[in-house]
Scaffold this motif. Structure first.
Motif, PDB file in Angstrom:
ATOM      1  N   VAL A  65     -24.315   8.724  -8.089  1.00 31.67           N
ATOM      2  CA  VAL A  65     -23.313   9.190  -9.054  1.00 31.67           C
ATOM      3  C   VAL A  65     -22.651   7.967  -9.696  1.00 31.67           C
ATOM      4  O   VAL A  65     -22.001   7.158  -9.011  1.00 31.67           O
ATOM      5  CB  VAL A  65     -22.249  10.068  -8.365  1.00 31.67           C
ATOM      6  N   TYR A  66     -22.851   7.831 -11.004  1.00 31.66           N
ATOM      7  CA  TYR A  66     -22.249   6.733 -11.754  1.00 31.66           C
ATOM      8  C   TYR A  66     -21.034   7.275 -12.512  1.00 31.66           C
ATOM      9  O   TYR A  66     -21.087   8.372 -13.086  1.00 31.66           O
ATOM     10  CB  TYR A  66     -23.259   6.146 -12.750  1.00 31.66           C
ATOM     11  N   TYR A  67     -19.970   6.513 -12.513  1.00 28.64           N
ATOM     12  CA  TYR A  67     -18.733   6.995 -13.128  1.00 28.64           C
ATOM     13  C   TYR A  67     -18.270   6.052 -14.226  1.00 28.64           C
ATOM     14  O   TYR A  67     -18.712   4.886 -14.337  1.00 28.64           O
ATOM     15  CB  TYR A  67     -17.628   7.157 -12.066  1.00 28.64           C
ATOM     16  N   ASP A  68     -17.370   6.575 -15.068  1.00 26.58           N
ATOM     17  CA  ASP A  68     -16.864   5.810 -16.207  1.00 26.58           C
ATOM     18  C   ASP A  68     -16.036   4.619 -15.736  1.00 26.58           C
ATOM     19  O   ASP A  68     -15.363   4.691 -14.688  1.00 26.58           O
ATOM     20  CB  ASP A  68     -15.982   6.705 -17.097  1.00 26.58           C
ATOM     21  N   PRO A  69     -16.086   3.499 -16.478  1.00 23.99           N
ATOM     22  CA  PRO A  69     -15.247   2.348 -16.132  1.00 23.99           C
ATOM     23  C   PRO A  69     -13.773   2.734 -16.114  1.00 23.99           C
ATOM     24  O   PRO A  69     -13.297   3.465 -16.980  1.00 23.99           O
ATOM     25  CB  PRO A  69     -15.538   1.338 -17.258  1.00 23.99           C
ATOM     26  N   GLY A  70     -13.077   2.281 -15.099  1.00 25.59           N
ATOM     27  CA  GLY A  70     -11.664   2.590 -14.977  1.00 25.59           C
ATOM     28  C   GLY A  70     -11.384   3.832 -14.157  1.00 25.59           C
ATOM     29  O   GLY A  70     -10.229   4.105 -13.804  1.00 25.59           O
ATOM     30  N   SER A  71     -12.416   4.625 -13.838  1.00 19.83           N
ATOM     31  CA  SER A  71     -12.220   5.824 -13.023  1.00 19.83           C
ATOM     32  C   SER A  71     -12.003   5.436 -11.570  1.00 19.83           C
ATOM     33  O   SER A  71     -12.471   4.384 -11.102  1.00 19.83           O
ATOM     34  CB  SER A  71     -13.435   6.757 -13.141  1.00 19.83           C
ATOM     35  N   ASP A  72     -11.283   6.280 -10.863  1.00 23.30           N
ATOM     36  CA  ASP A  72     -10.972   6.020  -9.456  1.00 23.30           C
ATOM     37  C   ASP A  72     -12.098   6.561  -8.565  1.00 23.30           C
ATOM     38  O   ASP A  72     -12.276   7.787  -8.454  1.00 23.30           O
ATOM     39  CB  ASP A  72      -9.647   6.696  -9.096  1.00 23.30           C
ATOM     40  N   PRO A  73     -12.880   5.670  -7.928  1.00 19.84           N
ATOM     41  CA  PRO A  73     -13.999   6.159  -7.084  1.00 19.84           C
ATOM     42  C   PRO A  73     -13.528   6.964  -5.878  1.00 19.84           C
ATOM     43  O   PRO A  73     -14.234   7.859  -5.416  1.00 19.84           O
ATOM     44  CB  PRO A  73     -14.697   4.857  -6.657  1.00 19.84           C
ATOM     45  N   ASP A  74     -12.337   6.661  -5.373  1.00 18.10           N
ATOM     46  CA  ASP A  74     -11.818   7.411  -4.227  1.00 18.10           C
ATOM     47  C   ASP A  74     -11.527   8.860  -4.610  1.00 18.10           C
ATOM     48  O   ASP A  74     -11.849   9.793  -3.862  1.00 18.10           O
ATOM     49  CB  ASP A  74     -10.539   6.745  -3.691  1.00 18.10           C
ATOM     50  N   ARG A  75     -10.950   9.050  -5.787  1.00 18.71           N
ATOM     51  CA  ARG A  75     -10.645  10.400  -6.236  1.00 18.71           C
ATOM     52  C   ARG A  75     -11.933  11.178  -6.513  1.00 18.71           C
ATOM     53  O   ARG A  75     -12.064  12.361  -6.165  1.00 18.71           O
ATOM     54  CB  ARG A  75      -9.767  10.319  -7.497  1.00 18.71           C
ATOM     55  N   ILE A  76     -12.935  10.494  -7.121  1.00 24.55           N
ATOM     56  CA  ILE A  76     -14.227  11.135  -7.394  1.00 24.55           C
ATOM     57  C   ILE A  76     -14.927  11.495  -6.087  1.00 24.55           C
ATOM     58  O   ILE A  76     -15.524  12.567  -5.959  1.00 24.55           O
ATOM     59  CB  ILE A  76     -15.108  10.215  -8.264  1.00 24.55           C
ATOM     60  N   SER A  77     -14.814  10.608  -5.105  1.00 19.87           N
ATOM     61  CA  SER A  77     -15.426  10.877  -3.789  1.00 19.87           C
ATOM     62  C   SER A  77     -14.815  12.106  -3.145  1.00 19.87           C
ATOM     63  O   SER A  77     -15.526  12.927  -2.546  1.00 19.87           O
ATOM     64  CB  SER A  77     -15.254   9.663  -2.872  1.00 19.87           C
ATOM     65  N   GLU A  78     -13.508  12.246  -3.259  1.00 16.94           N
ATOM     66  CA  GLU A  78     -12.835  13.422  -2.686  1.00 16.94           C
ATOM     67  C   GLU A  78     -13.312  14.706  -3.364  1.00 16.94           C
ATOM     68  O   GLU A  78     -13.545  15.729  -2.709  1.00 16.94           O
ATOM     69  CB  GLU A  78     -11.323  13.264  -2.841  1.00 16.94           C
ATOM     70  N   ASP A  79     -13.479  14.642  -4.698  1.00 20.13           N
ATOM     71  CA  ASP A  79     -13.953  15.826  -5.420  1.00 20.13           C
ATOM     72  C   ASP A  79     -15.400  16.155  -5.032  1.00 20.13           C
ATOM     73  O   ASP A  79     -15.762  17.332  -4.887  1.00 20.13           O
ATOM     74  CB  ASP A  79     -13.863  15.594  -6.929  1.00 20.13           C
ATOM     75  N   LEU A  80     -16.208  15.127  -4.901  1.00 19.68           N
ATOM     76  CA  LEU A  80     -17.614  15.341  -4.540  1.00 19.68           C
ATOM     77  C   LEU A  80     -17.740  15.899  -3.123  1.00 19.68           C
ATOM     78  O   LEU A  80     -18.638  16.711  -2.845  1.00 19.68           O
ATOM     79  CB  LEU A  80     -18.399  14.031  -4.645  1.00 19.68           C
ATOM     80  N   GLN A  81     -16.859  15.467  -2.234  1.00 21.96           N
ATOM     81  CA  GLN A  81     -16.937  15.894  -0.839  1.00 21.96           C
ATOM     82  C   GLN A  81     -16.691  17.390  -0.694  1.00 21.96           C
ATOM     83  O   GLN A  81     -17.130  18.013   0.283  1.00 21.96           O
ATOM     84  CB  GLN A  81     -15.912  15.116  -0.009  1.00 21.96           C
ATOM     85  N   VAL A 138     -25.654  19.435 -10.476  1.00 26.71           N
ATOM     86  CA  VAL A 138     -24.911  20.088 -11.572  1.00 26.71           C
ATOM     87  C   VAL A 138     -23.410  20.009 -11.321  1.00 26.71           C
ATOM     88  O   VAL A 138     -22.627  19.686 -12.232  1.00 26.71           O
ATOM     89  CB  VAL A 138     -25.366  21.553 -11.718  1.00 26.71           C
ATOM     90  N   SER A 139     -23.004  20.301 -10.088  1.00 24.89           N
ATOM     91  CA  SER A 139     -21.573  20.267  -9.765  1.00 24.89           C
ATOM     92  C   SER A 139     -21.023  18.849  -9.860  1.00 24.89           C
ATOM     93  O   SER A 139     -19.902  18.637 -10.356  1.00 24.89           O
ATOM     94  CB  SER A 139     -21.351  20.807  -8.346  1.00 24.89           C
ATOM     95  N   ALA A 140     -21.800  17.868  -9.419  1.00 25.33           N
ATOM     96  CA  ALA A 140     -21.344  16.470  -9.467  1.00 25.33           C
ATOM     97  C   ALA A 140     -21.175  16.000 -10.914  1.00 25.33           C
ATOM     98  O   ALA A 140     -20.240  15.245 -11.231  1.00 25.33           O
ATOM     99  CB  ALA A 140     -22.334  15.576  -8.726  1.00 25.33           C
ATOM    100  N   ALA A 141     -22.070  16.432 -11.782  1.00 26.46           N
ATOM    101  CA  ALA A 141     -21.987  16.020 -13.181  1.00 26.46           C
ATOM    102  C   ALA A 141     -20.728  16.562 -13.855  1.00 26.46           C
ATOM    103  O   ALA A 141     -20.257  15.993 -14.856  1.00 26.46           O
ATOM    104  CB  ALA A 141     -23.238  16.483 -13.929  1.00 26.46           C
ATOM    105  N   ASN A 142     -20.200  17.656 -13.320  1.00 25.47           N
ATOM    106  CA  ASN A 142     -19.000  18.262 -13.915  1.00 25.47           C
ATOM    107  C   ASN A 142     -17.696  17.695 -13.362  1.00 25.47           C
ATOM    108  O   ASN A 142     -16.614  18.079 -13.814  1.00 25.47           O
ATOM    109  CB  ASN A 142     -19.027  19.785 -13.689  1.00 25.47           C
ATOM    110  N   VAL A 143     -17.799  16.801 -12.380  1.00 26.52           N
ATOM    111  CA  VAL A 143     -16.590  16.177 -11.837  1.00 26.52           C
ATOM    112  C   VAL A 143     -15.997  15.228 -12.872  1.00 26.52           C
ATOM    113  O   VAL A 143     -16.725  14.461 -13.523  1.00 26.52           O
ATOM    114  CB  VAL A 143     -16.919  15.425 -10.528  1.00 26.52           C
ATOM    115  N   GLU A 144     -14.678  15.267 -13.016  1.00 29.17           N
ATOM    116  CA  GLU A 144     -14.007  14.422 -14.001  1.00 29.17           C
ATOM    117  C   GLU A 144     -14.240  12.944 -13.697  1.00 29.17           C
ATOM    118  O   GLU A 144     -14.063  12.488 -12.576  1.00 29.17           O
ATOM    119  CB  GLU A 144     -12.508  14.729 -14.001  1.00 29.17           C
ATOM    120  N   GLY A 145     -14.663  12.200 -14.725  1.00 26.31           N
ATOM    121  CA  GLY A 145     -14.893  10.765 -14.582  1.00 26.31           C
ATOM    122  C   GLY A 145     -16.340  10.410 -14.305  1.00 26.31           C
ATOM    123  O   GLY A 145     -16.718   9.241 -14.405  1.00 26.31           O
TER     124      GLY A 145
END
Length: 293
Positions: A65-81, A138-145
């Motif tokens: 999962v690649y995220y936009d520059p400046g996005s918080d990886p910890d927050r994205i990880s929590e959403d993905l989990q 599909v769900s991961a792609a819809n996560v913000e960032g």
């Protein structure tokens, strides 16, 4: 004349005599069967290796999962989990991503020296349940960032298809090897019975049972098949060693089965198959020489 198993040394001696009577045909048969069993061993080894690779990759299924520059990886990880089927999430830094690619490319990694900066970006390595890969992607792609999701489902599917083809080919090879071994062994036995027809007739006149008369021929056929299996294993071991060394040297990322365990399994499989087919071929050969009632 009674048939006693303690006469086994005598039967072994007679089996050796039978082989020496037509030694040239016996040697040619051994060489022919050795090549047949070699094909069987290599097909079985390739089939097992492909299945092992597919199962290993399935057990280590993951998406990146690649995220936009400046996005918080910890927050994205929590959403993905929170997505059903996600088992573990690991943050891969840019330097580690580059090191992985260097190992993957091997000698070709010299091309990376052309960059005066690290062309790789950090990403999240998400370990998942393979049967839920599509829904998770599909769900991961819809996560913000999240900018991009890469999965290896297509690679796994193709690997499974290749493994299925090898398994089918293995079954066909086993059937072909079985038929060829039985035919060749039965021919040798029939030829041996024909060359010794006078001695067999004398033994029958003396009252010798069929077991006493034909056991040397059975031993002869079984030994023919087992000797061929042993010779084929020698060639298989040398070939497998070269193949393993070549693959591990040029493609270190491949997930291969344990070499010693693979050879042990192939040895047991080849020799047991040789024993059964040699016995079957001998019985068929003996049965084909008896007059039909």
């Amino acid at each position: 004349m009674s048939f006693k198993l303690f006469n086994f040394p005598y039967f072994l001696k007679e089996a050796g005599t039978l082989a020496r009577k037509d030694l040239s045909s016996y040697i040619l048969s051994v060489l022919s069967l050795s090549m047949i069993f070699f094909i069987l061993s290599m097909t079985a080894g390739l089939g097992y290796s492909m299945s092992y690779m597919a199962e290993s990759l399935q057990s280590e299924a993951e998406i990146s999962v690649y995220y936009d520059p400046g996005s918080d990886p910890d927050r994205i990880s929590e959403d993905l989990q929170e997505i059903n089927g996600v088992e573990e999430i690991i943050l891969i830094q840019a330097d580690e991503a580059k090191d992985r690619m260097v190992k993957l490319l091997g000698d070709d990694s010299k091309i990376l020296a052309l960059f005066d900066y690290n062309p790789f970006s950090e990403y999240l390595e998400v370990h998942i349940q393979l049967d839920k890969a599509e829904e998770i992607s599909v769900s991961a792609a819809n996560v913000e960032g999240v900018n991009y999701v890469r999965d290896n489902k297509e690679v796994l599917t193709k690997l499974e298809d290749i493994s299925a083809v090898f398994n089918l080919a293995g079954l066909l090879v086993i059937a072909a090897v079985g038929a060829a071994t039985v035919v060749l062994t039965s021919h040798i036995i029939r030829q041996g019975i024909y060359l010794n027809r006078d001695a067999i007739g004398t033994l029958k006149l003396l009252g010798a049972p069929d077991g006493f008369i034909y056991l040397p021929f059975i031993i002869n056929g079984v030994f023919l098949s087992i000797l061929s299996g042993i010779l084929s294993l020698g060639v298989t071991i040398m070939s497998a060693s070269q193949i393993f060394n070549g693959l591990t040297g040029s493609l270190p990322f491949l997930v291969l089965p344990d070499y010693d365990l693979l050879l042990t399994g192939l040895s047991i499989f080849t020799l047991s198959t040789a024993l059964l087919l040699g016995l079957a071929g001998s019985l068929v050969g003996i049965g084909s020489t008896k007059p039909k009632k």
